[in-house]
Every structure is written in structure tokens, then in C-alpha cells.
Write a protein that holds these residues in place. Sequence first.
Motif, PDB file in Angstrom:
ATOM      1  N   GLN A 183       0.482  -1.056   0.354  1.00 50.23           N
ATOM      2  CA  GLN A 183      -0.034   0.323  -0.012  1.00 50.23           C
ATOM      3  C   GLN A 183       0.769   1.236  -0.239  1.00 50.23           C
ATOM      4  O   GLN A 183       0.386   2.957   0.372  1.00 50.23           O
ATOM      5  CB  GLN A 183      -0.690   0.170   0.988  1.00 50.23           C
ATOM      6  CG  GLN A 183      -1.616  -1.188   2.106  1.00 50.23           C
ATOM      7  CD  GLN A 183      -2.724  -1.064   0.358  1.00 50.23           C
ATOM      8  OE1 GLN A 183      -3.080  -0.889  -0.162  1.00 50.23           O
ATOM      9  NE2 GLN A 183      -3.257  -2.204  -0.413  1.00 50.23           N
ATOM     10  N   ARG A 218      -5.032  -3.721  -5.804  1.00 52.42           N
ATOM     11  CA  ARG A 218      -5.759  -3.230  -6.214  1.00 52.42           C
ATOM     12  C   ARG A 218      -6.308  -2.896  -7.863  1.00 52.42           C
ATOM     13  O   ARG A 218      -6.921  -1.804  -7.902  1.00 52.42           O
ATOM     14  CB  ARG A 218      -5.358  -1.626  -6.250  1.00 52.42           C
ATOM     15  CG  ARG A 218      -5.025  -1.157  -4.462  1.00 52.42           C
ATOM     16  CD  ARG A 218      -4.844   0.238  -3.900  1.00 52.42           C
ATOM     17  NE  ARG A 218      -4.646   0.593  -2.970  1.00 52.42           N
ATOM     18  CZ  ARG A 218      -5.687   1.450  -1.950  1.00 52.42           C
ATOM     19  NH1 ARG A 218      -7.202   1.817  -2.294  1.00 52.42           N
ATOM     20  NH2 ARG A 218      -5.495   0.828  -1.043  1.00 52.42           N
ATOM     21  N   GLY A 264      -9.502  -2.672  -8.881  1.00 55.96           N
ATOM     22  CA  GLY A 264      -9.650  -1.424  -8.429  1.00 55.96           C
ATOM     23  C   GLY A 264      -9.839  -0.398  -9.976  1.00 55.96           C
ATOM     24  O   GLY A 264      -8.894  -0.477 -10.692  1.00 55.96           O
ATOM     25  N   ASP A 286     -11.398   5.894  -4.992  1.00 53.29           N
ATOM     26  CA  ASP A 286     -12.023   4.947  -3.648  1.00 53.29           C
ATOM     27  C   ASP A 286     -11.757   3.363  -3.946  1.00 53.29           C
ATOM     28  O   ASP A 286     -12.141   2.899  -5.290  1.00 53.29           O
ATOM     29  CB  ASP A 286     -13.433   5.370  -3.757  1.00 53.29           C
ATOM     30  CG  ASP A 286     -13.343   4.410  -1.912  1.00 53.29           C
ATOM     31  OD1 ASP A 286     -12.758   4.386  -1.114  1.00 53.29           O
ATOM     32  OD2 ASP A 286     -14.889   3.693  -1.685  1.00 53.29           O
ATOM     33  N   LYS A 287     -10.803   1.780  -3.181  1.00 56.71           N
ATOM     34  CA  LYS A 287     -10.773   1.226  -3.495  1.00 56.71           C
ATOM     35  C   LYS A 287      -9.352   1.114  -4.481  1.00 56.71           C
ATOM     36  O   LYS A 287      -9.226   0.148  -4.957  1.00 56.71           O
ATOM     37  CB  LYS A 287     -11.565   0.430  -3.703  1.00 56.71           C
ATOM     38  CG  LYS A 287     -13.058   0.185  -2.924  1.00 56.71           C
ATOM     39  CD  LYS A 287     -12.792  -0.992  -1.623  1.00 56.71           C
ATOM     40  CE  LYS A 287     -13.668  -0.688  -0.709  1.00 56.71           C
ATOM     41  NZ  LYS A 287     -14.067   0.453  -0.162  1.00 56.71           N
ATOM     42  N   GLY A 288      -8.921   2.070  -4.972  1.00 56.32           N
ATOM     43  CA  GLY A 288      -8.202   1.845  -6.620  1.00 56.32           C
ATOM     44  C   GLY A 288      -6.672   2.875  -5.804  1.00 56.32           C
ATOM     45  O   GLY A 288      -6.449   2.910  -5.347  1.00 56.32           O
ATOM     46  N   LYS A 295      -6.519   9.889   5.718  1.00 53.76           N
ATOM     47  CA  LYS A 295      -7.503   9.548   4.189  1.00 53.76           C
ATOM     48  C   LYS A 295      -9.559   9.740   4.113  1.00 53.76           C
ATOM     49  O   LYS A 295      -9.759   9.244   4.398  1.00 53.76           O
ATOM     50  CB  LYS A 295      -7.330   8.041   4.165  1.00 53.76           C
ATOM     51  CG  LYS A 295      -5.983   6.954   4.471  1.00 53.76           C
ATOM     52  CD  LYS A 295      -5.965   6.473   2.856  1.00 53.76           C
ATOM     53  CE  LYS A 295      -4.590   7.057   2.602  1.00 53.76           C
ATOM     54  NZ  LYS A 295      -4.117   5.453   1.888  1.00 53.76           N
ATOM     55  N   ASP A 345     -10.533   4.874   0.929  1.00 52.00           N
ATOM     56  CA  ASP A 345      -9.973   3.872   0.804  1.00 52.00           C
ATOM     57  C   ASP A 345      -8.945   4.381  -0.759  1.00 52.00           C
ATOM     58  O   ASP A 345      -9.436   3.551  -1.487  1.00 52.00           O
ATOM     59  CB  ASP A 345     -10.325   2.496   0.576  1.00 52.00           C
ATOM     60  CG  ASP A 345      -8.977   1.529   0.510  1.00 52.00           C
ATOM     61  OD1 ASP A 345      -8.235   1.845   0.640  1.00 52.00           O
ATOM     62  OD2 ASP A 345      -9.763   0.681   0.088  1.00 52.00           O
TER      63      ASP A 345
END
Length: 432
Positions: free
Chosen positions: A142, A168, A171, A213-215, A240, A254
Motif C-alpha cells: 500500500q 487494487r 479497482g 476509492d479502493k484503487g 484518508k 480508501d
Amino acid sequence: MGIAILDHDKATVAILAEIIDEMGQTPYPFTDKDKFLGAISPTAHRAAVIAEDFADVIEGTKQVYQSIEILAMGTSGHDRCIQAGATGYLKKPFPAGDFRQALQALLLGPGSRPQSGNGSFIAADRSMQKIMEILRKVAPTQASVLIQGESGTGKEVIARYIHQHSKRAGGPYVGINLAAIPDTLLESELFGYEKGAFTGAYATRIGKFELADKGTILLDEITEISIGLQAKLLRVLQEKQIDRVGAKSSLHVDFRVIATTNRNIEQEIRDGNFRSDLYFRLNVIPIKVPPLQSRQNDILPLAAHFISKVAAREGMPEKALSPQAKDAFLSYSWPGNVRELENVIERSMILTDGPEITLDSVELGMGGSHETALGQPAVGTTIHEMEKNLICSTLQSVDGNRTRAASLLGISIRTLRNKLNEYAGKGQISDR
Ligand SMILES: Nc1ncnc2c1ncn2[C@@H]1O[C@H](COP(=O)(O)OP(=O)(O)OP(=O)(O)O)[C@@H](O)[C@H]1O
Ligand SMILES: [Mg+2]
């Protein structure tokens, strides 16, 4: 184009080969690692399906041929395989349908190919191989990544690679070029706004962070934003949480952040143009992409890659580079880096008749003449100065190899030596 399969188990290989065949692709089955390594090639194989016991094969294959997508499979080696360079992982036992789907996704996307439409990422030079090694470790995490490099060196290609090889990958990948948007609009572009937040805000608008988001969000040319916005950005990265302009409460998002710059960001900090705390937040993993000129072993593979790309796109036969054209490519300074090489190849492919791209048909430098290769000399530059600059940059581009430099310059080695002695004698160059 085919798909290679490598597994210890003969029956598994046979079943997968059958499914691949049904999918209209050509299977290349292997149970032996060495035979697999001896055969694998980007011209014959579009992808490979490899069992987790062969993580070293995954890594080796990716190292040499980035364009071959790898689907790994096994029972417990997900992280190991992804880290080694696999794009996907299937947990055994899996139904045929899942396998078909995973392979299809690998071959077609989403996001399995860079936006520019060219599938492969060439990294033949040692310096780029080292970067690939880092990318393989970093991509699945991450961690924030800051990619620095001159314009056209491939920063966006690298950013996309990281996203595609991360957890990710399924995403969104959202890019924003911070240099292209006026500062007044940037905040609402990044964070969005609520309906009625300001005159003209007729409807709620979602910002880039929320879209990511999520990516992954790519903040392209990060050094171009104002100090005020840097403070807001820092808060978003730390917490965040984003605040749409005019919103009463914050939203949790995220995302993973990748930033790029073609400026010397450390200098920007010293000059007070960039916040050091934001820099530290972004620079968890620093990637410095070298200019093309110093990646000698990338030049010809990249040229070959772009030749195939243009040939495929235009439906024309591939052309070869003449030996003189190759020499000129290797000694040219490439101020526009890979992007310039891509343009030069595209132009020569279209303008050259016949099967060979010769030096005459290659135009290096924006204006198309060889002298602009070294930067247009300013009026007032003496012939002596130009000659010295040309000699020095030619030598530099061939790593100080005087024989090659003399041949490129069209002078004898003795003349070259005399000139260098002359410059050194006048203190115009430090070492010879
Ligand atoms: N290693 C590579 N392999 C294949 N193609 C590449 C590679 N590096 C760059 N390219 C191609 O060169 C072009 C320029 O790359 P890219 O847009 O990533 O550069 P950049 O560093 O982001 O430039 P800028 O700073 O100007 O935005 C693109 O068309 C890209 O596909
Ligand atoms: Mg870019």
C-alpha cells in the motif's frame, strides 16, 4: 500467439491445455522448468500459467519479458507469486470456469494494458531492471510511491504498472495532471463539491480522490500545486478523509497514491516551493527513472518495440534499422527521452520506403537536423565551442569509447586524441 503452462503435474497441464485450446488460444504445455525457460518468448507467448512452486520462474520470466502476463496457481503462495510478478493467482482446486475467466481477464484487461495502448514495458537496461526489481516488491503493497524523471522517461507507464500489479488492480486507476488544471479549479477537481457550494455548483460533483476509492490515484506533476493546496493534500493523505467543497462532514476514502514529477523536488523544497512534510509523506518509495541517454541497452529494444507497434497499427510490414541508424540512435542524446524515440520511429516507419530504416530517413532532433540533437547552439557560439561540445557529448554517449566516438564523428582516432589533448591543455575539460 500462445499461452505457456508450467506445472509439475502432467494431468493438470493437460486439462489446462485443453481449456486454453477451447478458448481459441494455442497452449504450450510444460512440466519441466528448464524446457519452459528455454522456450518462453514474447513473440510466441502472450501469457503463461505457472504453478506456485515455480515462483523463481515467474520472477525470471517477468524480468526478461515484461510483456508476458502471468497467471499463477496453487494453494498458499498468493503473495509470493504476485510479488514475483504474476498478475493474477488462482487457488487450487478451481473450476474450469474460474480459470477461463481469470485468463480472459489477463488477456483483455480491465487495466491489463497501459492506457497508451501499448502492452509491454521495456526494461532491458540494468538500471531499468533494478527499477523493475523494486517495482515488483513495492507494487503489491500500500506504500506511496514518488516517481521522478525527465519528461518522456516513462513515469506514467511505471505508475500504471504499479497499479496493475497491486491488490487494487481490480479497482479504479484515476490520474490527474496537476499542471494542466488552474489552481482555482483544482480543489474541486480533487475533492469534489456539494450542490450549492458556490455559484455554478448546480449539482454535487465527485472528486478524483473519491473516484479512486479502493484503487490508485496518480498525482501527475505534483510539484505544480500551490502551497495552500499542498497543506490540504497533506491532510487528505494523512487522514484518508476528504471534504467535498461546501460539505458539512468528511468522507473516508480508501486510496493508494502515486505521484510523479519531472522537476528536482528536493530543490523545490529548498526553494520553499514544496512542503517537506508532504514530500516525506509521498516519498515512502522513491523511484528515479534515468534519462534514455543513460539507458543505452534500452534504446534498440525500445526502437524494435515501437517498430512492431506501428507496423501492427498500420498493417504494414516491420522494418529493420540499418547499422548506421542504430549507431546514430545509440549516440544521440534523446532530450525528449522515450517519447521522442517513439515519435522518431513512427515518423521513419511512415516515411521510409523499402524494408530498411536508413540513417537518411531518420530525423533526430525536433527540427530534424543532427545539430539540434545537441541543443540549438546560441548565436555567438564559436565553431570551436560547437566542435568541443559535439566531441564531448559524443564521447559521453559511448561511455568514453574513443574508437566508437571517432567513427561516429567521422574523424581519425589520432585527430580525436589531439583535440582532447588540446582541450585538456587549455583546461577546457577536466579529465581526458
Ligand atoms: N519502458 C517503456 N516501454 C515501452 N514504452 C514506454 C516505456 N517508457 C515510456 N514508454 C512510452 O513513451 C511515452 C512516454 O511515456 P510516459 O508518458 O510514461 O512518460 P512521462 O515520464 O510520464 O512523461 P511526462 O513527464 O512528459 O509526462 C509513452 O507513449 C509510453 O508508452
Ligand atoms: Mg507523464
